[in-house]
Write a protein that holds these residues in place. Structure first.
Motif, PDB file in Angstrom:
ATOM      1  N   SER A  18       0.843  -1.197   0.000  1.00 13.05           N
ATOM      2  CA  SER A  18       0.000   0.000   0.000  1.00 13.05           C
ATOM      3  C   SER A  18       0.878   1.248   0.000  1.00 13.05           C
ATOM      4  CB  SER A  18      -0.928  -0.005   1.213  1.00 13.05           C
ATOM      5  OG  SER A  18      -1.676   1.187   1.266  1.00 13.05           O
ATOM      6  N   ASP A  19       1.881   1.269   0.869  1.00  8.57           N
ATOM      7  CA  ASP A  19       2.807   2.406   0.905  1.00  8.57           C
ATOM      8  C   ASP A  19       3.495   2.582  -0.443  1.00  8.57           C
ATOM      9  OD1 ASP A  19       2.135   2.781   3.559  1.00  8.57           O
ATOM     10  OD2 ASP A  19       3.962   1.823   4.340  1.00  8.57           O
ATOM     11  N   HIS A  20       3.915   1.484  -1.032  1.00  3.84           N
ATOM     12  CA  HIS A  20       4.579   1.520  -2.336  1.00  3.84           C
ATOM     13  C   HIS A  20       3.636   2.063  -3.417  1.00  3.84           C
ATOM     14  CE1 HIS A  20       7.234   0.370  -5.585  1.00  3.84           C
ATOM     15  NE2 HIS A  20       6.267  -0.354  -6.127  1.00  3.84           N
ATOM     16  N   LEU A  21       2.383   1.623  -3.386  1.00  2.00           N
ATOM     17  CA  LEU A  21       1.412   2.087  -4.383  1.00  2.00           C
ATOM     18  C   LEU A  21       1.163   3.588  -4.245  1.00  2.00           C
ATOM     19  CD1 LEU A  21      -1.122  -0.874  -4.323  1.00  2.00           C
ATOM     20  CD2 LEU A  21       0.464  -0.278  -6.181  1.00  2.00           C
ATOM     21  N   TYR A  22       1.108   4.087  -3.027  1.00  2.00           N
ATOM     22  CA  TYR A  22       0.936   5.532  -2.824  1.00  2.00           C
ATOM     23  C   TYR A  22       2.103   6.310  -3.439  1.00  2.00           C
ATOM     24  CZ  TYR A  22      -3.231   5.653   0.136  1.00  2.00           C
ATOM     25  OH  TYR A  22      -4.522   5.573   0.605  1.00  2.00           O
ATOM     26  N   GLU A  23       3.287   5.706  -3.417  1.00  3.32           N
ATOM     27  CA  GLU A  23       4.467   6.369  -3.978  1.00  3.32           C
ATOM     28  C   GLU A  23       4.468   6.372  -5.498  1.00  3.32           C
ATOM     29  OE1 GLU A  23       7.849   4.352  -2.353  1.00  3.32           O
ATOM     30  OE2 GLU A  23       7.402   4.970  -0.302  1.00  3.32           O
ATOM     31  N   ILE A  24       3.990   5.303  -6.116  1.00  2.00           N
ATOM     32  CA  ILE A  24       4.131   5.182  -7.566  1.00  2.00           C
ATOM     33  C   ILE A  24       2.901   5.595  -8.372  1.00  2.00           C
ATOM     34  CG2 ILE A  24       5.850   3.346  -7.347  1.00  2.00           C
ATOM     35  CD1 ILE A  24       3.649   1.353  -8.253  1.00  2.00           C
ATOM     36  N   SER A  28      -4.932  10.632  -8.694  1.00  2.00           N
ATOM     37  CA  SER A  28      -6.238  10.287  -9.261  1.00  2.00           C
ATOM     38  C   SER A  28      -6.682   8.870  -8.882  1.00  2.00           C
ATOM     39  CB  SER A  28      -6.215  10.434 -10.782  1.00  2.00           C
ATOM     40  OG  SER A  28      -5.281   9.531 -11.345  1.00  2.00           O
ATOM     41  N   THR A  29      -5.785   8.066  -8.351  1.00  2.59           N
ATOM     42  CA  THR A  29      -6.108   6.689  -7.969  1.00  2.59           C
ATOM     43  C   THR A  29      -6.415   6.554  -6.486  1.00  2.59           C
ATOM     44  OG1 THR A  29      -3.789   6.132  -7.614  1.00  2.59           O
ATOM     45  CG2 THR A  29      -4.669   5.727  -9.832  1.00  2.59           C
ATOM     46  N   VAL A  30      -6.652   7.666  -5.826  1.00  2.00           N
ATOM     47  CA  VAL A  30      -6.837   7.650  -4.377  1.00  2.00           C
ATOM     48  C   VAL A  30      -7.990   6.740  -3.942  1.00  2.00           C
ATOM     49  CG1 VAL A  30      -8.317   9.700  -4.207  1.00  2.00           C
ATOM     50  CG2 VAL A  30      -6.810   9.091  -2.318  1.00  2.00           C
ATOM     51  N   ASN A  31      -9.043   6.642  -4.725  1.00  4.76           N
ATOM     52  CA  ASN A  31     -10.159   5.768  -4.348  1.00  4.76           C
ATOM     53  C   ASN A  31      -9.750   4.300  -4.352  1.00  4.76           C
ATOM     54  OD1 ASN A  31     -11.925   7.899  -3.948  1.00  4.76           O
ATOM     55  ND2 ASN A  31     -12.673   7.858  -6.047  1.00  4.76           N
ATOM     56  N   ALA A  32      -8.979   3.898  -5.328  1.00  2.00           N
ATOM     57  CA  ALA A  32      -8.490   2.518  -5.382  1.00  2.00           C
ATOM     58  C   ALA A  32      -7.522   2.260  -4.228  1.00  2.00           C
ATOM     59  CB  ALA A  32      -7.824   2.243  -6.725  1.00  2.00           C
ATOM     60  N   LEU A  33      -6.666   3.214  -3.957  1.00  2.00           N
ATOM     61  CA  LEU A  33      -5.702   3.052  -2.871  1.00  2.00           C
ATOM     62  C   LEU A  33      -6.402   2.985  -1.517  1.00  2.00           C
ATOM     63  CD1 LEU A  33      -2.910   5.459  -4.112  1.00  2.00           C
ATOM     64  CD2 LEU A  33      -2.933   2.964  -4.184  1.00  2.00           C
ATOM     65  N   HIS A  85      -3.260   1.087 -14.997  1.00  2.39           N
ATOM     66  CA  HIS A  85      -2.059   1.080 -14.144  1.00  2.39           C
ATOM     67  C   HIS A  85      -1.651  -0.375 -13.929  1.00  2.39           C
ATOM     68  CE1 HIS A  85      -2.255   5.344 -13.324  1.00  2.39           C
ATOM     69  NE2 HIS A  85      -3.547   5.220 -13.039  1.00  2.39           N
ATOM     70  N   GLN A  86      -1.078  -0.973 -14.967  1.00  4.39           N
ATOM     71  CA  GLN A  86      -0.825  -2.407 -14.979  1.00  4.39           C
ATOM     72  C   GLN A  86       0.109  -2.873 -13.869  1.00  4.39           C
ATOM     73  OE1 GLN A  86      -2.620  -4.560 -16.850  1.00  4.39           O
ATOM     74  NE2 GLN A  86      -1.660  -6.075 -15.517  1.00  4.39           N
ATOM     75  N   ARG A  87       1.143  -2.122 -13.573  1.00  7.11           N
ATOM     76  CA  ARG A  87       2.074  -2.522 -12.504  1.00  7.11           C
ATOM     77  C   ARG A  87       1.330  -2.618 -11.171  1.00  7.11           C
ATOM     78  NH1 ARG A  87       5.043  -5.236  -9.746  1.00  7.11           N
ATOM     79  NH2 ARG A  87       6.692  -4.334  -8.508  1.00  7.11           N
TER      80      ARG A  87
END
Length: 106
Positions: A18-24, A28-33, A85-87
């Motif tokens: 989760s921390d990594h996803l917030y960094e990369i 605009s992806t805040v809802n998914a995060l 956001h495939q990665r």
């Protein structure tokens, strides 16, 4: 490794990713995060007591929690897929698979 150990390890991995996803990912992806964070929060509720659950109650106690967390991750993955956001999709998919494997072992 014990079920409780794997449960704790899974939560730790979701927190780290989760921390990594917030960094990369873009803002605009805040809802998914947020859904990934909700999955971690769902698991966090039992983190202190998971080791004390008797073996014969593990499935009934952990399955609903794991299924809810999996649902949050699945919704996050679909949202990230939609935004191409495939990665991040691959990361969330691996987290889902970790939950799925633990569910199967219950």
């Amino acid at each position: 490794m014990s079920i409780s150990g794997r449960y704790r390890q899974l939560l730790e991995r979701i927190d780290q990713e989760s921390d990594h996803l917030y960094e990369i990912l873009p803002e605009s992806t805040v809802n998914a995060l947020r859904l990934v964070d909700l999955a971690a929060e769902e698991l966090q509720d039992l983190i202190d007591s998971v080791g004390e659950i008797p073996q014969f109650q593990l499935e009934s106690k952990l399955s609903p929690v794991l299924l809810n967390a999996h649902g949050y991750l699945d919704r996050a993955r679909v949202m990230l897929e939609k935004d191409k956001h495939q990665r991040a999709v691959d990361i969330v998919w691996e987290l889902e698979q970790g939950i799925y494997r633990l569910l199967n072992d219950l």
